[in-house]
Design a protein around this motif. Structure first.
Motif, short mmCIF file in Angstrom:
data_model
loop_
_atom_site.label_atom_id
_atom_site.label_comp_id
_atom_site.label_asym_id
_atom_site.label_seq_id
_atom_site.Cartn_x
_atom_site.Cartn_y
_atom_site.Cartn_z
N ALA B 17 0.85 -1.20 0.00
CA ALA B 17 0.00 0.00 0.00
C ALA B 17 0.87 1.24 0.00
CB ALA B 17 -0.90 0.00 1.23
N ASN B 18 0.37 2.32 -0.58
CA ASN B 18 1.07 3.62 -0.57
C ASN B 18 2.50 3.51 -1.12
OD1 ASN B 18 -1.10 4.98 0.75
ND2 ASN B 18 -0.42 4.14 2.71
N ARG B 75 -3.22 -0.33 -2.80
CA ARG B 75 -3.97 0.93 -2.80
C ARG B 75 -3.04 2.14 -2.77
NH1 ARG B 75 -3.98 3.05 2.59
NH2 ARG B 75 -3.23 1.35 3.89
N ASN B 76 -3.52 3.23 -3.38
CA ASN B 76 -2.77 4.50 -3.43
C ASN B 76 -1.40 4.30 -4.09
OD1 ASN B 76 -2.77 7.26 -2.98
ND2 ASN B 76 -1.94 7.11 -0.91
#
Ligand code: SF4
Lengths: 470, 206
Positions: B17-18, B75-76
């Motif tokens: 993520a990120n 995500r992101n």
């Protein structure tokens, strides 16, 4: 009856040149800021033999690659020298105003724009840098773009955009002493996540925001991008107009009065619709620090390092474990038990004069237990700080007083945190390797960095401030 | 810019993520011109350890995914810095499509300018695709931009993409030419605006 509009709707409408059926619009750009990193875009222009459409609306600053702790007249490192020279050449070719190394107005682009009065309420501002969101603090629509878009703006003074969704973050109530704008934004990001505002334009509102100084507002909007937002903004008010009025490039007399009339209308209409609303109570915000590798890894300084075992979502648990591994931390450790190796006070987030004053207030008469660098946000901030004697306070505390530039925020000028070292930093990104390969970054406010410096570990600044009172 | 229509290729999962653009392309390579070969330093600090050795456990280092043209991310994906060179690094490495639940906005815009498809599928679908790839790493997946589908094993997932971005990618369109076609409107806007917002012109010129 006309539709009720948000501040963002009004800014958008004022810049729309063309609206296509598919929902994209061509927007007029009022200010375009460029820096050394914009070289890809200038190459694009050269390939096409194209000219810059509006050189008078384009301003350049040397900031990312400039030395901040070495001589700047003849830059010793040939790669850095080349990057700065390249910007000088490109701006000279296209007749763009450059605040170069020898200009007293030089500094970090997001500090210089507002400081010089180039950033104004109501403007659409772009720059090939994600922290362009900073300028929204004055009531501008300001956002970061990539190199292809920079080339497009250079050639056409316009940009294609799809209208973002509107999000209002309301923060009401009085902020406690020792709590800064940085703590507010870290609390916001911790709450909504690093992608929490993706595809949204944020408007910050509420009594706590109105109470913030312009410099505090700049810090807040600066980090909107760390919540994933397209931009952050605050409706201009009397404080904004006073700030703008005192800038070197301020409009004078009736021209200024006319502008204020127009700017006063830049507020969200009562009852205007937002796609999303978030509210925080300012009275509950305490000093924050980050412990991990994303700005969303922020916690009140009185907390402990989180435990991945307690995270129900396996993906998030993994994410926490990775971050702990990189940061060399263990679940359950008190944040205030984390020893640091160095400090950095600088960057477009927190290196304006108020930031330096806040750090100096804690450091005065005290000594830093670790080495550190203070890099003012602009050459003007540097002069002001020296007039106020702040440089002495930093030096007497054992910190290095440097020149203005991006410096250790991103380390591309060579000022880096060594591998494995832990740095308490006023910057905006605690990404892996952001301050240098293997560097471990803890984000916090300038006063909190000062508190970390004098104690040698992450620390709550509030008792250090309280003990100052007679 | 090259067109994107349909692609069948090896897909490498990067289940983080990120994952920010500082990771995709570390800052010290930002001064490189694109001709220096940014593809070879894609994800450098995650792929290579501090002694300069490849990390064998990093997905893109596994022989089966080394030549991947598709990345399936968390995500992101690519949040953070606006550095378009992060897109150059992916593209020059050979990546033509990234599938993820969400993307950093600026990266998303940069990708489409360079012919890199960013396909948004929901969290559950990404998790399934990644699980399938971990089970059968050498199975190619197919991304069809006309149909807006990802075919992975015997499952098909629909992906979302902004219609204007889809058209740009399908046709390999360049924004400059498009904007030029509106030149009259830009000129007219500028003239009207100068009357309406005289205060918007900068005073500082020297
Ligand atoms: S100070 Fe840091 S965040 Fe700000 S523009 Fe420079 S590199 Fe970017």
């Amino acid at each position: 009856m006309t539709q009720k509009q948000t501040l963002f709707d009004k800014l958008w409408a004022a810049h729309e040149v063309v609206r296509r059926e598919d929902g994209e619009a061509l927007l007029w750009v009022d200010r375009h800021y460029v820096h050394e990193g914009s070289f890809h875009a200038f190459s694009r222009l050269a390939e096409r033999g194209a000219a810059v459409a509006e050189p008078d609306l384009t301003f350049a600053v040397a900031d990312h690659y400039v030395p901040t702790r070495a001589p700047r007249k003849n830059i010793a490192n040939p790669e850095l020298a080349r990057m700065v020279r390249q910007l000088e050449d490109n701006t000279a070719t296209h007749r763009i105003k450059l605040f170069g190394l020898d200009d007293p107005r030089q500094g970090i682009v997001h500090v210089v724009g507002p400081e010089q009065g180039l950033t104004l309420p109501g403007l659409l501002i772009v720059c090939g840098d994600s922290h362009t969101s900073t300028h929204g603090a004055l009531g501008a629509y300001a956002f970061g773009i990539g190199a292809s878009e920079v080339a497009h703006v250079l050639m056409t003074q316009t940009i294609w955009q799809r209208k973002p969704k509107r999000m209002r973050i309301s923060i009401d109530g009085q902020i406690a002493p020792g709590v800064a704008a940085k703590d507010i934004i870290l609390a916001v990001i911790a709450k909504i996540g690093a992608g929490g505002a993706t595809s949204h334009a944020i408007e910050f509102a509420g009594s706590a925001i109105r109470a913030l100084s312009i410099e505090g507002r700049l810090t807040l909007c600066n980090m909107s991008i760390e919540a994933g937002a397209r931009c952050g903004m605050i409706a201009p008010d009397a404080k904004t107009f006073d700030y703008v009025k005192e800038r070197p490039a301020a409009l004078k007399g009736p021209a200024f009065e006319q502008a204020v009339d127009a700017w006063s209308k830049l507020t969200s209409d009562e009852g205007a619709d937002f796609d999303r609303e978030v509210a925080l109570d300012a009275r509950h915000i305490v000093p924050h620090v980050t412990w991990g590798t994303s700005p969303e890894h922020a916690l009140p300084v009185v907390a402990t390092v989180p435990d991945p075992m307690k995270e129900p979502d396996p993906a998030r648990a993994n994410d926490l474990r990775d971050a702990l591994g990189y940061m060399g931390l263990h679940a359950g450790t008190k944040l205030t038990d984390i020893a640091i190796d160095r400090v950095f006070i600088g960057s477009c987030t927190n290196a304006r004069i108020e930031d330096l004053r806040a750090a100096a207030a804690v450091l005065a008469g005290r000594v830093s237990k670790v080495p550190g660098l203070v890099s003012p946000g602009s050459s003007a901030v540097k002069r002001q700080a020296e007039q106020e004697g702040l440089d002495r306070i930093f030096r007497d505390a054992g910190l290095e007083w440097g020149e203005s530039g991006c410096s250790m925020c991103v380390g591309i000028n060579g000022d880096i945190v060594a591998p494995g070292e832990r740095c308490a930093s006023t910057t905006n990104r605690n990404f892996r390797g952001r301050q240098g390969p293997g560097a471990r970054t803890h984000l916090m406010s300038p006063a909190m960095v000062a508190a970390a410096a004098v104690t040698g570990h992450l620390a709550d600044v509030r008792p250090l401030l309280a003990s100052r009172k007679p | 810019m090259e067109k994107f229509t349909r692609l069948t290729a090896a897909a490498c999962p990067l289940d983080v993520a990120n994952l920010n653009t500082d990771q995709l392309l570390p800052a010290r390579y930002l001064k490189w011109p694109r001709s220096a070969g940014l593809g070879k330093v894609l994800l450098q600090d995650l792929r290579i350890d501090s002694e300069g050795r490849e990390r064998p456990d990093f997905p893109l280092n596994r022989p089966v995914w080394r030549g991947a043209k598709i990345i399936v991310g968390g995500r992101n994906f690519a949040c953070g810095s606006s550095r378009e060179a992060a897109v150059y690094a992916l593209y020059d490495y050979g990546i033509r499509c990234v599938i993820a639940p969400s993307f950093g906005d600026i990266f998303f815009g940069n990708a489409v300018q360079n012919g890199l498809l960013t396909a948004v599928v929901d969290d559950a679908a990404v998790a399934e695709i990644i699980a399938t790839l971990n089970g059968t790493p050498d199975m190619p997946i197919t991304v069809d931009l006309e149909q807006q589908t990802v075919l992975c094993g015997n499952r098909s997932y629909r992906f979302a993409i902004d219609p204007a971005c889809r058209l740009r990618l399908l046709n390999g369109w360049d924004d400059i030419a498009l904007t030029e076609s509106f030149r009259d409107k830009v000129v007219a806007f500028k003239k009207e605006d100068a009357g309406r917002r005289a205060w918007a012109r900068p005073v500082l010129t020297k």
